[in-house]
Design a protein around this motif. Structure first.
Motif, PDB file in Angstrom:
ATOM      1  N   LEU A  41       0.828  -1.209   0.000  1.00 57.34           N
ATOM      2  CA  LEU A  41       0.000   0.000   0.000  1.00 57.34           C
ATOM      3  C   LEU A  41       0.858   1.253   0.000  1.00 57.34           C
ATOM      4  N   SER A 199      -3.798  -4.603  -3.810  1.00 65.01           N
ATOM      5  CA  SER A 199      -2.968  -4.470  -2.607  1.00 65.01           C
ATOM      6  C   SER A 199      -3.833  -4.318  -1.365  1.00 65.01           C
ATOM      7  N   ALA A 200      -4.956  -3.588  -1.504  1.00 64.16           N
ATOM      8  CA  ALA A 200      -5.846  -3.405  -0.357  1.00 64.16           C
ATOM      9  C   ALA A 200      -6.457  -4.717   0.104  1.00 64.16           C
ATOM     10  N   ILE A 203      -5.146  -6.250   3.201  1.00 66.07           N
ATOM     11  CA  ILE A 203      -5.610  -5.800   4.519  1.00 66.07           C
ATOM     12  C   ILE A 203      -6.543  -6.842   5.125  1.00 66.07           C
TER      13      ILE A 203
END
Length: 388
Positions: A41, A199-200, A203
């Motif tokens: 991120l 990429s998120a 999380i």
């Protein structure tokens, strides 16, 4: 339930000392998924923020190289200089992104477990070189969990990547109909947002992995009841040693107390159960101080020392009990006993003066009135007259 090598179940939470020792050895909860998500991120966000400047710098480099003079193309020395200038300029354009990634890689692990540098964690471990241990790790529960995590990551990233392709499919097809420069700019924007979305997704994986790593770390550090007892012994000492130390401390305190009896002005007794030695500094402004007190054998020793040193002994049972139960050694008597003790000291000082040939013989000491809130029986029960 986890067990140690002796077969005992590890049911107790790790003690603060165990946690501190584990931290010194580099054993803290870490999440690779959290670090990966943070680095990805950070890199994507940084690329989207400074990507324009980077692209302009790279565009300028391309123009610089395509506009290279003819002389430089046929001169080896000039070409090397041109190449060096290009490489330095390219590196400078990438320095901000590289710096951001290095900082993210350094501080990503700190998000869980905090900052830690341990030489013990860097030391080589021969157990990790054991082939049998390696096979056990390959077919352990941890390996299965890592495999499931890898499959889950791949599935999640693939689903989000496909979703982004479907979402931008119409825009991707329309790129071929536009001009080159706007199409490239639009394409970079699509790629940036798609990479950010992928990429998120890390999380989500990190949110699952972090609690598991904390749980697993706590589970590994759990202790058996015997380990907790052994640690408590190591920290506070064995009970027999502690008892011996307390005994020596009591004996030393009793010796100091007995040494103060000859300096006392008066000893007030029960007479069989309690003895209290008082000292009053006539030139000072403080109240009388208890220099020694005791019961049974200690009370007898106080009276013996007082007799041997010509310290006056008075039998005043209620007052002796009141002082014994309300005042510690080297402390001043409480305010509610000032009047009673003052009467005693006045009688003692007058009698000493008479024996030295000064003044008249004082009248016999009358009964000393002890305040109701300072009355105790021989067992330490307050206000015995009110409870009877």
């Amino acid at each position: 339930m986890a067990e140690n090598e002796n077969g005992q179940e590890k049911t107790e939470e790790a003690t603060p000392k165990r946690l501190e020792k584990a931290r010194e050895e580099g054993q803290v909860p870490r999440s690779k998924e959290l670090t990966t998500a943070f680095v990805l991120l950070s890199g994507v966000v940084g690329l989207m923020m400074i990507g324009g400047n980077m692209s302009n710098a790279l565009k300028g480099l391309m123009q610089f190289n395509f506009a290279m003079p003819r002389e430089a193309a046929f001169d080896t020395n000039l070409m090397m200089i041109h190449f060096a200038d290009t490489a330095v300029a390219a590196l400078w354009s990438l320095v901000p992104l590289f710096t951001l990634l290095v900082v993210a890689a350094l501080f990503g692990p700190v998000l869980l477990g905090g900052w830690l540098f341990s030489a013990k964690a860097l030391a080589p471990q021969l157990s990790r070189m054991n082939p049998l241990k390696g096979l056990q790790r390959m077919f352990s529960m941890m390996a299965l969990i890592e495999l499931l995590k890898a499959v889950g990551k791949f599935t999640l990233v693939a689903v989000i990547a496909v979703a982004m392709l479907v979402f931008y499919s119409s825009q991707l097809l329309s790129l071929m109909q536009g001009a080159l420069e706007p199409a490239i700019s639009h394409m970079l924007s699509i790629i940036g947002w798609s990479v950010l979305a992928v990429s998120a997704s890390m999380i989500i994986i990190a949110m699952i992995d972090v609690p598991y790593q904390i749980f697993d770390h706590s589970k590994k550090l759990k202790m058996t009841r015997q380990e907790v007892k052994d640690e408590l012994k190591d920290t506070e000492g064995k009970p027999e040693v502690k008892g011996r130390i307390r005994q020596l401390q009591r004996e030393m305190a009793q010796r100091r107390m007995m040494e103060a009896v000859p300096e006392a002005d008066v000893v007030i007794t029960n007479p069989e159960h309690f003895s209290v030695a008082l000292k009053y500094d006539v030139n000072g402004s403080s109240a009388p101080v208890v220099v020694a007190k005791g019961t049974e054998f200690i009370a007898l020793k106080i009276r013996e020392i007082a007799n041997a040193n010509d310290v006056m002994i008075l039998e005043l049972p209620p007052l002796a009990r009141a002082i014994y139960f309300t005042t510690e050694i080297d402390q001043e008597i409480p305010a509610n006993l000032y009047l009673a003790v003052a009467q005693v000291l006045a009688y003692v000082f007058q009698l000493k003066a008479y024996e030295e040939g000064e003044g008249r013989r004082p009248k016999p000491l009358a009964e000393i009135e002890v305040p109701p809130d300072a009355r105790y029986d021989v067992d330490g029960v307050p206000n015995p007259e009110q409870t009877e």
